[in-house]
Structures are given as C-alpha cells and as structure tokens.
Write a protein that holds these residues in place. Sequence first.
Motif, PDB file in Angstrom:
ATOM      1  N   MET A 116       3.433   9.192  -6.409  1.00  0.00           N
ATOM      2  CA  MET A 116       3.542  10.596  -5.976  1.00  0.00           C
ATOM      3  C   MET A 116       4.192  11.464  -7.040  1.00  0.00           C
ATOM      4  O   MET A 116       5.042  10.988  -7.783  1.00  0.00           O
ATOM      5  N   LEU A 160       4.304  15.688  -6.630  1.00  0.00           N
ATOM      6  CA  LEU A 160       4.845  16.748  -5.781  1.00  0.00           C
ATOM      7  C   LEU A 160       5.437  16.151  -4.495  1.00  0.00           C
ATOM      8  O   LEU A 160       6.425  16.633  -3.952  1.00  0.00           O
ATOM      9  N   ASP A 170       3.035   1.478  -3.377  1.00  0.00           N
ATOM     10  CA  ASP A 170       2.206   1.981  -4.486  1.00  0.00           C
ATOM     11  C   ASP A 170       1.967   3.472  -4.330  1.00  0.00           C
ATOM     12  O   ASP A 170       2.047   4.235  -5.288  1.00  0.00           O
ATOM     13  N   GLY A 171       1.656   3.848  -3.104  1.00  0.00           N
ATOM     14  CA  GLY A 171       1.390   5.262  -2.833  1.00  0.00           C
ATOM     15  C   GLY A 171       2.592   6.120  -3.159  1.00  0.00           C
ATOM     16  O   GLY A 171       2.497   7.115  -3.882  1.00  0.00           O
ATOM     17  N   PHE A 172       3.760   5.718  -2.664  1.00  0.00           N
ATOM     18  CA  PHE A 172       4.972   6.509  -2.918  1.00  0.00           C
ATOM     19  C   PHE A 172       5.282   6.572  -4.405  1.00  0.00           C
ATOM     20  O   PHE A 172       5.703   7.591  -4.922  1.00  0.00           O
ATOM     21  N   LEU A 230       8.707  16.848  -1.718  1.00  0.00           N
ATOM     22  CA  LEU A 230       8.500  17.079  -0.291  1.00  0.00           C
ATOM     23  C   LEU A 230       9.273  16.060   0.539  1.00  0.00           C
ATOM     24  O   LEU A 230       9.883  16.402   1.554  1.00  0.00           O
ATOM     25  N   PHE A 273       0.844  -1.206   0.000  1.00  0.00           N
ATOM     26  CA  PHE A 273       0.000   0.000   0.000  1.00  0.00           C
ATOM     27  C   PHE A 273       0.877   1.253   0.000  1.00  0.00           C
ATOM     28  O   PHE A 273       0.673   2.185  -0.771  1.00  0.00           O
ATOM     29  N   TYR A 274       1.890   1.250   0.879  1.00  0.00           N
ATOM     30  CA  TYR A 274       2.778   2.416   0.955  1.00  0.00           C
ATOM     31  C   TYR A 274       3.622   2.546  -0.318  1.00  0.00           C
ATOM     32  O   TYR A 274       3.769   3.630  -0.864  1.00  0.00           O
TER      33      TYR A 274
END
Lengths: 104, 515
Positions: free
Chosen positions: A48, A50, A43-45, A54, A40-41
């Motif tokens: 990304m 912007l 895929d999320g990263f 950050l 989950f993380y």
Amino acid sequence: MSPHISGHFPYVVVLRIFGLRMSRNCSYNHTVILSRVIRFYVDGFRSMTLGRTLWCIILIKLFIMFAVLRVFFFPSYLQGGDEEKGEAVSAELTERMAQPINPR
Amino acid sequence: MDAIDSSLVDWSRAQFALTAMYHWLFVPLTLGLGVVMAIMETLYVRTGREFWKQTAKFWMKLFGINFAMGVATGIILEFEFGTNWSNYSWFVGDIFGAPLAIEGILAFFMESTFIAVMYFGWNKVSKRAHLASTWLTIIGATISAWWILVANAWMQHPVGMEFNPDTVRNEMVDFAAVAFSPVAVVKFCHTVSSSWVLGAVFVVGVSCWYLLRGRHREFALSSIRVAAWFGLFAALITAHTGHQSGRDIAMYQPMKLAAAEGLYEGGTEQALVLGGLLRPGADWTAASGDDRFLLKVEMPYALSYLATHDLQGYVPGIRNLLEGGYKLPDDSVALSAEEMMKRGRMAIDALAQYRAAADAETKATALATLEENFPWFGYGYLKSPGELVPPVPLTFYSFRIMVVLGGYFIALFAGLLLLGQRVTRWKWAQLAVVLTIPLAWLASQAGWVVAEVGRQPWSIQGLLPNVAAISKLDVGSVQTTFFIFLILFTLLLVAELGIMGKAIAAGPETDQTSA
Ligand code: HEM
C-alpha cells in the motif's frame, strides 16, 4: 464434484475468494488456509502507498472514539441488569407525563 | 411531573444532528461512487481495454479515501443512543437492536473480505472474481444501509411490534412487517437512488475539473458519459421514489407533509406550493389573521393529487390536524390533539398502575386501559397541542431545496448527454458542473432535514416524543460533547478534503494507456 473435493469445499471457497490455489498433494487444514489468507492481507498491506495514511487515520479515529469518547464521554446511562433498567425507564416514563397546562 | 429542561432536548437533538449529518457526508458517496467504479470495472472486463481498468482504479482510490474517512463516524451515533437517548434505546428494544446487529456483522464480514480482494487482489484473482468482489463490496454497503433505514423507517411508522409492560420494551412480533414495511422500502429506494445521484454528480464534477484544466481528456469524457447515463437513471428513480415518499408521509405523518408544504388550513382540491417565501416569525401553532406567506407560486390541485391520487382529495393542514374532526381514509373521524393527549395520559397512567398493582384484577384492568390507549401513548407527554407542530420554515425550505435540485440534476445529466464531446468547448458549462458537486450534498442533507425535522417532536411517531426519550443529563455535558465533536469532525473533514484533493490533483494513470 468428487468426494475428495466436496470434503474440502469450504476451504476451496475461501481460497477461491482470495484467488489462491492449493497444490494437489497439499493437505487442506485450518492452519494452512489461515496462513495463506493472512499472507494475502500482509502482502496487500505491504504494497500500500496512500492506504497507509488512510489506515493511520482510521486507527487514530478508532482510538479517539473508543478509548477517549466512549470511556470519558459516553458511559452507559442505564446501569444494572435488565430488570433494574426496565424499572428505571418505567419510572422515568411515568414521571415525565405531562399535565395539561394549556388546554384549548 | 419531573421537568425536563427544553434546552436539554435541543442540545441532545443538536448533538445527534451534528453527528448524523457528518456521518451522512460519507455514506451517500460510498453508495454512489461504489456503483460507478463497479460499472467502470465491468466495462474493463467486457472490453478488455486497459483504459477502463485504470479508470476504475482511479475512482476506486477516491472511494477508498472516502470509505476510510467515513469508517466509524456512525459509531458515535450508537454511543449517543446509550447515553443521551437511554429511555428511547430501552423502549425500542430489539426492534432497533436486531437490524443494527445484523448490519454490523454483515458489514464487517462483507467489507473486510471483499474490499480486501478489491484493493489487494488485482494481480492475484481472475478478472471476473475481482469484478465480483467489487460488486459485492458495494452490494454489501447497500445492504448495510437497508438495515439502518429499516430502523429509521420503524421510528417514522412503527409496525410489527407489541409493547410489553413488564419489561417496558417493544418486542418484535413480525420481522417481515418491520423489515419490509412500505415506509422502509420506499425510504431505502429513495435514499439509495439519491446517493447514486450524488455519486454521479461527484464523478461528472471531478471530470469537468480535469477538462477545465485541460488534463485527462479521454478519461474525463468517458467518465462523464458513464456517470451521466447512470446519474440520469438514478435521478429519475429519485424523483419517482421521492413522490412515493410524499405519499407515505401524507398517509403516516400528515403533520410532516403540512409543514413541508406550509399548509395551515387544509381542505380538498389543494394546490402544491412550487416556491414561496414564508413570513418570518409567523406563528404556525395557532390561528391568526396574517397570511403566513409573503409570496408563493402554486400548482392548482397538485398537492391533493400527490397526496391522495385524486384531484379533489382532502389534505389536512396544521390546524385540521390539531383540531381533528375531518374524515380519515378509513371513514373514521380524526381525533383532536387534545383528545389524543388525554388518551396518552390515560395510557401512561395505566402503565404506572399496572406496574404498581399487587393484585391480578387491578393489573388486568390497567392492562386493558393501556392496550386500548397505547396508540396515543406518546401524546401523554405533550403539554400543549402546539408542540405537535414541527419547525415549519426549516422543513418547508429544505423540501424545496431538495426537489428543485432534483429537477436540476435531471437537467444536468440530460444536458451532458446531449452535449457529448462538445462540453470540452464550453468552459462555463464545465465550471457549472464542478460547482454542482456541493449541491448534491446539499440536496441529500436537505432530504434528511425534511425527514427528521419534519417529524418533530417525535423520536418514535406517536409513541415517544423527544422529551420522554432523552436521558436526564446535565445540559453542560451535552454541550461540551457537542463542541468536542464539532472540532474533531472539522479536523477530520479538513484531512479528508486534503487527501481527496491530492488524489484528484494527481489524477488517473490512464494517459499511458488511453492513446
Ligand atoms: C426530485 C424530487 C424529489 C422528491 C419529490 C423528494 C421527496 C422526498 C420526501 C417526501 C422525503 C421525506 C421522506 C420521509 O420523511 O419519509 C425525502 C427524503 C429524502 N430525500 Fe428526497 N426528494 C426528491 C429529490 C431528492 C434528491 C435529488 C436527493 C439527493 C440527491 C434526495 C435525498 C433525500 C434524502 C437523503 C432523504 C432522507 C431519507 C428519506 O427519508 O427517504 N431527494 N425526499
């Protein structure tokens, strides 16, 4: 709640938080859950845009704060075990007592 | 006595102030914008309109930028406790450590989980689960603020602790008294509601910028409507909790109130200074024939009423607080500063005797003296009563800036609600709202100036002044770190403003969905 579900309740909660579901015949164990949450993380990263900038800023900042400032500019002032620290502070606190220099 | 250079105290304070003020640029926007974006998403879930989803997503993006830039800026403050304020850190013991540890652990778990779901989970979790994550993100951040403010409130009004002379630390004896002290509760409510105001000002300001540019009209008007209602609600709570904060300081930190009001000579039926100009260079620590005000506008009886809820109520001024002799609310007579300093020295002396004593009898006698005089412990470090007077002009003007802006924000939000769509016709009004954005930060920082400058010379009210709290470091090294931070923080701020500006210029993706 069925006995089957209740045994896996903590896993189900973790999965639900991340919007994940297990198939019926899949066994619940730490490794499976962990790998799904990690995915989950990841895929999320990956998705990304912007956020990448950050994260770079956050990592640079953490590096500066911990590796540079903490080590070179902020060594802990009080050294030793609790007893030594208490001793040192008590000596400081009693030594700094004021003498009246300007009584009114 | 072992002399502590006063410039060491000043530089240690300056360094802490710089880092705290920098940290405080990000925190209120996190707390305020967080609620606005959660409201927007709630509207999306309730109406099912894609427009609200894009609106929420846009404010979430700005929230994310601010959050990322604010992460870790508070860590430096914790380093500083260990290095520059080591006596203080040791002396406060677990009272400071426990809330901060709870904050750290809670923040880490709540934020790393729910923020991730909020940003990564749009197409993976149900609408309601996503909304819950968004609310939990901001609730988590707000709870974090609670613990920090509990620690701060304890320094302003130490309760629920007992001093242990064997360890030279304060020990928590009543967790509830510390966590729910009246000062902590009011401080939390005022700080959080004022941060909501700041978040709302930011949202209406950015929205008006779009109107000025003729872009994203529906997005801007909808955002203004939501943020103005929220801002008005928050600004009214802020004014109310601000009034309660005033009552708190009247009760627990009367010198802070006297400084904020420029009240040298107190009495009954005291007027509130609505606005005024102080005579530059006036001496606030000793009686003098000069009028300390060049001009002032007053509201009769109002200060007495605000401080005591009685138009005739007695409010001590700086002179009264230094000389004592007036009646306290519990009918006892206020001690003079000299007397408190004497008792403080007795307490410190007793601590030294207690720790040096070899026999039980001497120890017991010293302990009894220490306990009897402990409430004045910190006064024993002061050399003259004048040190008890905080910088009056800074406290006085900061207080007025905050309160005047508080009134202005109420008028601004009410005005925007009354104007409704008509705001699109008035360019000057849009410009005024855009220019209001920095004023929200000004008010918020001014609030902390009142709270922290106004409590000088204390690190812990009555128990530990700065001169006893700081570590004996080389002034030069404190100066060096001050300038390193100044440069570092300025660079980071420029980066943040750049990224934030770009994201705002790019605008929301609502145009495709709003038609
Ligand atoms: C409207 C009238 C207002 C009043 C009467 C008021 C009153 C006060 C008082 C008396 C304090 C000092 C509390 C202490 O030292 O413990 C304070 C602090 C503070 N104020 Fe205000 N305030 C008002 C509006 C605002 C506004 C508009 C903001 C920001 C948008 C703000 C932000 C703060 C902050 C951040 C603090 C420091 C935290 C704290 O001590 O609570 N205030 N205020």
